[in-house]
Design a protein around this motif. Structure first.
Motif, PDB file in Angstrom:
ATOM      1  N   ILE B  18      52.552  30.395 165.414  1.00  0.00           N
ATOM      2  CA  ILE B  18      53.400  31.286 164.616  1.00  0.00           C
ATOM      3  C   ILE B  18      54.707  30.579 164.253  1.00  0.00           C
ATOM      4  O   ILE B  18      55.180  30.648 163.115  1.00  0.00           O
ATOM      5  N   TYR B  19      55.270  29.870 165.230  1.00  0.00           N
ATOM      6  CA  TYR B  19      56.497  29.113 164.975  1.00  0.00           C
ATOM      7  C   TYR B  19      56.290  28.123 163.824  1.00  0.00           C
ATOM      8  O   TYR B  19      57.110  28.004 162.917  1.00  0.00           O
ATOM      9  N   ILE B  20      55.160  27.415 163.867  1.00  0.00           N
ATOM     10  CA  ILE B  20      54.873  26.401 162.848  1.00  0.00           C
ATOM     11  C   ILE B  20      54.766  27.047 161.461  1.00  0.00           C
ATOM     12  O   ILE B  20      55.330  26.569 160.483  1.00  0.00           O
ATOM     13  N   MET B  21      54.061  28.185 161.390  1.00  0.00           N
ATOM     14  CA  MET B  21      53.865  28.831 160.089  1.00  0.00           C
ATOM     15  C   MET B  21      55.175  29.373 159.525  1.00  0.00           C
ATOM     16  O   MET B  21      55.452  29.257 158.337  1.00  0.00           O
ATOM     17  N   ARG B  22      55.992  29.929 160.390  1.00  0.00           N
ATOM     18  CA  ARG B  22      57.292  30.450 159.928  1.00  0.00           C
ATOM     19  C   ARG B  22      58.185  29.319 159.436  1.00  0.00           C
ATOM     20  O   ARG B  22      58.937  29.486 158.471  1.00  0.00           O
ATOM     21  N   GLU B  23      58.103  28.179 160.119  1.00  0.00           N
ATOM     22  CA  GLU B  23      58.934  27.038 159.738  1.00  0.00           C
ATOM     23  C   GLU B  23      58.596  26.589 158.305  1.00  0.00           C
ATOM     24  O   GLU B  23      59.485  26.298 157.510  1.00  0.00           O
ATOM     25  N   VAL B  24      57.320  26.566 157.997  1.00  0.00           N
ATOM     26  CA  VAL B  24      56.894  26.138 156.660  1.00  0.00           C
ATOM     27  C   VAL B  24      57.386  27.127 155.599  1.00  0.00           C
ATOM     28  O   VAL B  24      57.925  26.727 154.559  1.00  0.00           O
ATOM     29  N   VAL B  25      57.215  28.412 155.872  1.00  0.00           N
ATOM     30  CA  VAL B  25      57.610  29.424 154.893  1.00  0.00           C
ATOM     31  C   VAL B  25      59.123  29.430 154.689  1.00  0.00           C
ATOM     32  O   VAL B  25      59.615  29.659 153.587  1.00  0.00           O
ATOM     33  N   ALA B  26      59.865  29.126 155.768  1.00  0.00           N
ATOM     34  CA  ALA B  26      61.322  29.087 155.638  1.00  0.00           C
ATOM     35  C   ALA B  26      61.777  27.873 154.829  1.00  0.00           C
ATOM     36  O   ALA B  26      62.797  27.931 154.145  1.00  0.00           O
ATOM     37  N   GLU B  27      61.037  26.770 154.906  1.00  0.00           N
ATOM     38  CA  GLU B  27      61.522  25.539 154.296  1.00  0.00           C
ATOM     39  C   GLU B  27      60.859  25.143 152.980  1.00  0.00           C
ATOM     40  O   GLU B  27      61.438  24.410 152.201  1.00  0.00           O
ATOM     41  N   ARG B  28      59.631  25.601 152.737  1.00  0.00           N
ATOM     42  CA  ARG B  28      58.952  25.204 151.511  1.00  0.00           C
ATOM     43  C   ARG B  28      58.904  26.376 150.542  1.00  0.00           C
ATOM     44  O   ARG B  28      58.868  27.524 150.940  1.00  0.00           O
ATOM     45  N   GLU B  29      58.862  26.039 149.261  1.00  0.00           N
ATOM     46  CA  GLU B  29      58.931  27.097 148.260  1.00  0.00           C
ATOM     47  C   GLU B  29      57.584  27.730 147.963  1.00  0.00           C
ATOM     48  O   GLU B  29      57.489  28.918 147.684  1.00  0.00           O
ATOM     49  N   LYS B  56      53.498  41.545 153.888  1.00  0.00           N
ATOM     50  CA  LYS B  56      52.258  40.926 153.427  1.00  0.00           C
ATOM     51  C   LYS B  56      52.374  39.420 153.623  1.00  0.00           C
ATOM     52  O   LYS B  56      53.458  38.894 153.791  1.00  0.00           O
ATOM     53  N   LEU B  57      51.265  38.713 153.569  1.00  0.00           N
ATOM     54  CA  LEU B  57      51.351  37.263 153.701  1.00  0.00           C
ATOM     55  C   LEU B  57      52.213  36.687 152.573  1.00  0.00           C
ATOM     56  O   LEU B  57      51.987  37.005 151.404  1.00  0.00           O
ATOM     57  N   PRO B  58      53.202  35.852 152.917  1.00  0.00           N
ATOM     58  CA  PRO B  58      54.085  35.295 151.887  1.00  0.00           C
ATOM     59  C   PRO B  58      53.474  34.099 151.158  1.00  0.00           C
ATOM     60  O   PRO B  58      54.205  33.323 150.547  1.00  0.00           O
ATOM     61  N   PHE B  59      52.166  33.930 151.255  1.00  0.00           N
ATOM     62  CA  PHE B  59      51.494  32.854 150.516  1.00  0.00           C
ATOM     63  C   PHE B  59      50.059  33.296 150.251  1.00  0.00           C
ATOM     64  O   PHE B  59      49.512  34.130 150.960  1.00  0.00           O
ATOM     65  N   LYS B 126      47.395  22.336 140.143  1.00  0.00           N
ATOM     66  CA  LYS B 126      47.456  23.413 139.163  1.00  0.00           C
ATOM     67  C   LYS B 126      48.460  24.496 139.563  1.00  0.00           C
ATOM     68  O   LYS B 126      49.233  24.975 138.745  1.00  0.00           O
ATOM     69  N   TYR B 127      48.450  24.863 140.832  1.00  0.00           N
ATOM     70  CA  TYR B 127      49.343  25.928 141.293  1.00  0.00           C
ATOM     71  C   TYR B 127      50.653  25.383 141.862  1.00  0.00           C
ATOM     72  O   TYR B 127      51.472  26.140 142.361  1.00  0.00           O
ATOM     73  N   GLU B 128      50.814  24.066 141.847  1.00  0.00           N
ATOM     74  CA  GLU B 128      52.029  23.407 142.329  1.00  0.00           C
ATOM     75  C   GLU B 128      52.392  23.786 143.758  1.00  0.00           C
ATOM     76  O   GLU B 128      53.547  24.052 144.081  1.00  0.00           O
ATOM     77  N   PHE B 129      51.381  23.827 144.618  1.00  0.00           N
ATOM     78  CA  PHE B 129      51.652  24.101 146.024  1.00  0.00           C
ATOM     79  C   PHE B 129      52.343  22.901 146.645  1.00  0.00           C
ATOM     80  O   PHE B 129      51.961  21.757 146.406  1.00  0.00           O
ATOM     81  N   ASP B 130      53.363  23.151 147.457  1.00  0.00           N
ATOM     82  CA  ASP B 130      54.074  22.040 148.093  1.00  0.00           C
ATOM     83  C   ASP B 130      53.802  21.973 149.596  1.00  0.00           C
ATOM     84  O   ASP B 130      54.283  21.068 150.276  1.00  0.00           O
ATOM     85  N   ALA B 131      53.057  22.929 150.102  1.00  0.00           N
ATOM     86  CA  ALA B 131      52.648  22.893 151.512  1.00  0.00           C
ATOM     87  C   ALA B 131      51.316  23.610 151.620  1.00  0.00           C
ATOM     88  O   ALA B 131      51.110  24.631 150.961  1.00  0.00           O
ATOM     89  N   ALA B 132      50.416  23.074 152.433  1.00  0.00           N
ATOM     90  CA  ALA B 132      49.092  23.678 152.562  1.00  0.00           C
ATOM     91  C   ALA B 132      48.687  23.731 154.025  1.00  0.00           C
ATOM     92  O   ALA B 132      48.636  22.707 154.703  1.00  0.00           O
TER      93      ALA B 132
END
Lengths: 459, 303
Positions: B18-29, B56-59, B126-132
């Motif tokens: 959970i920590y890892i997922m929150r970190e990504v959402v906080a830092e990547r667009e 809801k899921l932010p991605f 295509k969707y310009e994802f910057d983190a996966a």
């Protein structure tokens, strides 16, 4: 379908051993096993040593002799061993650990690898760290999350500069339990005097490194001697094998529960009527109604709810990941820290830290970098170097810069204040990484030791 | 008193993820979750819901559909998507589909490259994802054991194993240039047993193919291949037979091997796993094609 058990039965917990005796799975025993399995403690340790000390062989042995090598991995091992010119009686156990093509071809470990195995009493994560001097960054990476270090020494070579360097990094990264595996005893005729000489030399040089526990084991990893099973060639050694020492090592239990601390990772505002602060509790206990202070602002508020998908919590504690709602409308942002009023970490924009430098371009004073501490990224620079640590002699030397793989004590000046503690007191609050603003690379790692300011008079 | 404040092993793993997922959402667009419909993806999705509750899921979820997935997988995916808990993007390499790139006429490597790796890369662009987010675990395979939790991909989505960023403590560096991306593996420290135990404990829904059932299969290259639809091409000497089988990993049905098993409940699967002598990936035909094949695929941009 049912082949040989992947784990030797003697190493299984009793309920599972009983369950596996039956052809038809016994749900009750499986459930008993799973409950016990969940409570099993986890020990993270690293292995390090110089090139050719036999780290990967030792790890291969740990996995093989505790029967954690699956049959298809074993077949791949036999195939790879043949490819590299070994026969199947002489398996190259290192190949179980060396995962990258370049590593297998060069016969060296390039990058830190993580291995997982379990015995009846513990789960283990091994961080297998390479020994080349230019790969010191990987050693620090591996050591940062570990509680114990297995340091390999080739009995033919004794204590080398690499041994000293690795031990120093292990010490700097806060590991206090060390197991020194004196390997390749088979190549020195299992000579006790050689073992004793190396042991004394190691104890002498490491006396100031602050290890709480240093154990020594004479090992021939290639033949599995004193790794999991006791050796019959070294009757003069009455001590424990490597695995026995790992089983006994105390797992970190220095948690304090009277002081609460959580850094806000993310402001969670999914709808108009919900605003919470998500984060992982790093210290202590939190309950609804508790008073908390927001740092660095110093504002106080009360905890209203501790929200999780499994329901609101009446009690939460480290290291749970939660979302906290507070009673006042305050400006709380990512990177702010919520603490109990009795807990007063330092808040400052200046501190001293030991920095391990990991990039080819040297660390120089007055150059701006990003410093990431917890959930904060702050720009800052080294305002001055206090000293560089000579990794062979542990002597303090004056310096103008830090080159790759060098370690030094530096004064860090940030552009805004942060909340921190000394690394020795709190790994989470006392650690940071240094990021290059242009390349985005992680170029350094720091351990705050601000008490040195008063001790050395460097303030 | 402190003994009461102790998390179990699984609770610790959950908190770490959970920590890892929150970190990504906080830092990547613009993050995305690479959703494969497999059990690890199901765990990943469950953890994501926990991390961002009550929102809801932010991605979005991205499923790269090769058009050769098991029918049960697609049905499972579509049923889940109707609940409205997340946005689902399904992406298929249309050029590959139009040209009928399939696992029979093309070798596994080429097929995977076109329908899976290329498709994923195109979708990410295509969707310009910057983190996966991906569900890979370090205990799965040797080259994965060396990958960071936050793993940098260059503008061609390639992994450079000899030049990885140091990763210390739980301080993750997600800083990248515009054309790069970060692959994030929140399940890095989970083992296969952890995943099964968590699914059991949390009651996570998984595709029925993981449970043993009589299914029509043929013996091929030392494993059982399910005859999942009429497109399955049989060799002259092959004829489907009904066998009690289940899958340990799921992918494209012509390339995913089943094992013979009577395990039709989670405890039975866990029991079987504990006595198994074969590790998880063996059922996947694609991994055997070349030595160190997974490392090569990853360097090219595969999961």
């Amino acid at each position: 379908m049912m082949g040989q058990p992947a784990v030797a039965e003697s190493q299984l917990k009793l309920p599972l051993a009983r369950a596996l005796e039956r052809d038809v799975p016994d749900i009750e025993y499986i459930n008993d096993y799973l409950v016990e399995n969940e409570r099993t403690e986890l020990l993270k340790f690293l292995t390090c040593g110089s090139v050719d000390d036999g780290k990967s062989t030792l790890i291969g042995r740990l996995l093989y002799d505790s029967n954690k090598v699956y049959e298809d991995h074993l077949n791949a091992l036999i195939r790879d061993s043949r490819r590299l010119g070994h026969n199947s009686d002489d398996l190259e156990f290192a190949l179980l650990a060396d995962g990258l093509k370049a590593e297998q071809e060069q016969g060296i470990t390039i990058d830190v690898a993580y291995r997982y195995f379990a015995t009846s009493s513990r789960k283990y994560i091994i961080a297998d760290c390479p020994g080349h001097s230019q790969y010191t960054k990987n050693m620090a990476t591996g050591a940062s999350n570990c509680e114990l270090a297995v340091i390999l020494i080739d009995a033919q070579n004794g204590v080398l500069d690499q041994t000293r360097r690795h031990s120093l990094i292990v010490s700097l990264l806060g590991i206090s339990q060390v197991v020194v595996a004196i390997n390749k005893m088979d190549l020195v005729d299992y000579n006790e005097r050689i073992y004793e000489r190396i042991r004394e030399e190691y104890l002498d040089f490491s006396k100031d490194l602050g290890f709480a526990q240093t154990s020594f084991v004479p090992v021939a990893a290639k033949f599995g001697e004193n790794v999991v099973h006791h050796s019959t060639n070294m009757d003069w050694y009455a001590g424990d094998t490597i695995i026995e020492l790992l089983e006994q090592a105390p797992v970190r239990a220095d948690q304090r529960f009277d002081q609460f601390c959580m850094t806000v990772q993310r402001v969670h505002h999914p709808s108009e009527d919900f605003r919470g602060y998500s984060g992982t509790i790093t210290k202590g206990v939190l309950r609804p109604g508790d008073r908390v202070v927001v740092l660095p602002s110093g504002h106080e508020t009360h905890v209203e709810r501790i929200v999780t998908m499994d329901g609101d919590l009446e009690t939460s504690f480290a290291p749970q990941a939660v979302t906290v709602m507070v009673s006042d409308k305050l400006s709380i942002n990512r990177g702010d820290t919520l603490v109990s009023p009795s807990y007063t970490p330092r808040v400052s924009d200046v501190f001293l830290a030991n920095v391990v430098w990991m990039a080819e371009k040297p660390l120089v004073a007055k150059k701006t970098y990003l410093f990431k501490m917890g959930a904060r990224q702050v720009t800052g620079q080294v305002s001055e170097f206090v000293h560089r640590l000579n990794v062979n002699t542990q002597a303090h030397e004056s310096c103008e810069q830090l080159d790759a793989n060098e370690i030094g004590l530096a004064r860090i000046q940030l552009q805004r204040p942060v909340v921190f503690e000394d690394y020795v007191d709190d790994r989470t609050m006392g650690s940071f990484i240094v990021i290059d603003r242009i390349s985005n690379e992680t170029v350094g790692a720091g351990m705050i030791c601000d008490h040195a300011a008063t001790e050395t008079g460097a303030a | 008193m402190s003994a009461a404040y102790k998390l179990t092993h699984l609770e610790q793993l959950e908190a770490e993820s959970i920590y890892i997922m929150r970190e990504v959402v906080a830092e990547r667009e613009n993050p995305v979750l690479m959703y494969s419909i497999g059990k690890d993806s199901s765990v990943l999705l469950h953890l994501a819901k926990k991390a961002f509750y009550p929102g809801k899921l932010p991605f979005p979820l991205l499923h790269v559909d090769t058009t050769w997935k098991f029918r049960d997988m697609i049905a499972f995916r579509d049923r889940l998507a109707t609940k409205g808990e997340f946005n689902l993007i399904v992406y298929t390499n249309e050029e590959g589909r139009d040209s009928d790139v399939n696992p029979f006429d093309y070798d596994a490597d080429t097929y995977t490259q076109i329908m899976k790796t290329d498709a994923l890369k195109t979708a990410l662009d295509k969707y310009e994802f910057d983190a996966a987010f991906g569900g890979a675990r370090r205990d799965e395979e040797k080259s994965r054991a060396k990958e960071r939790v936050f793993s940098l991909r260059d503008k061609y989505h390639q992994w450079d194993p000899s030049n990885q960023r140091p990763e210390l403590w739980n301080i993750y560096n997600s800083n990248i240039r515009k054309d790069e991306e970060i692959r994030v593996f929140p399940l890095s420290n989970w083992t296969e047993l952890d995943v099964w135990q968590y699914i059991y404990q949390q009651g996570i829904d998984i595709v029925p193919l993981y449970f043993a059932k009589e299914r029509p299969v043929v013996r091929r290259r030392g494993t059982w291949i399910l005859v999942d639809d009429e497109r399955m091409r049989l060799e002259p000497d092959e004829s489907p037979e009904m066998r009690m089988v289940r899958f340990r990993t799921l992918g494209c049905y012509p390339l995913s091997g089943a094992i013979e098993s009577n395990a039709s409940t989670l405890p039975e699967i866990i029991h079987e796993m504990l006595v198994a002598d074969t590790s998880e990936r063996q059922g996947r035909l694609i991994d055997h094609d070349t030595a160190a094949s997974m490392e090569t695929k990853k360097q090219e941009g595969y999961f």
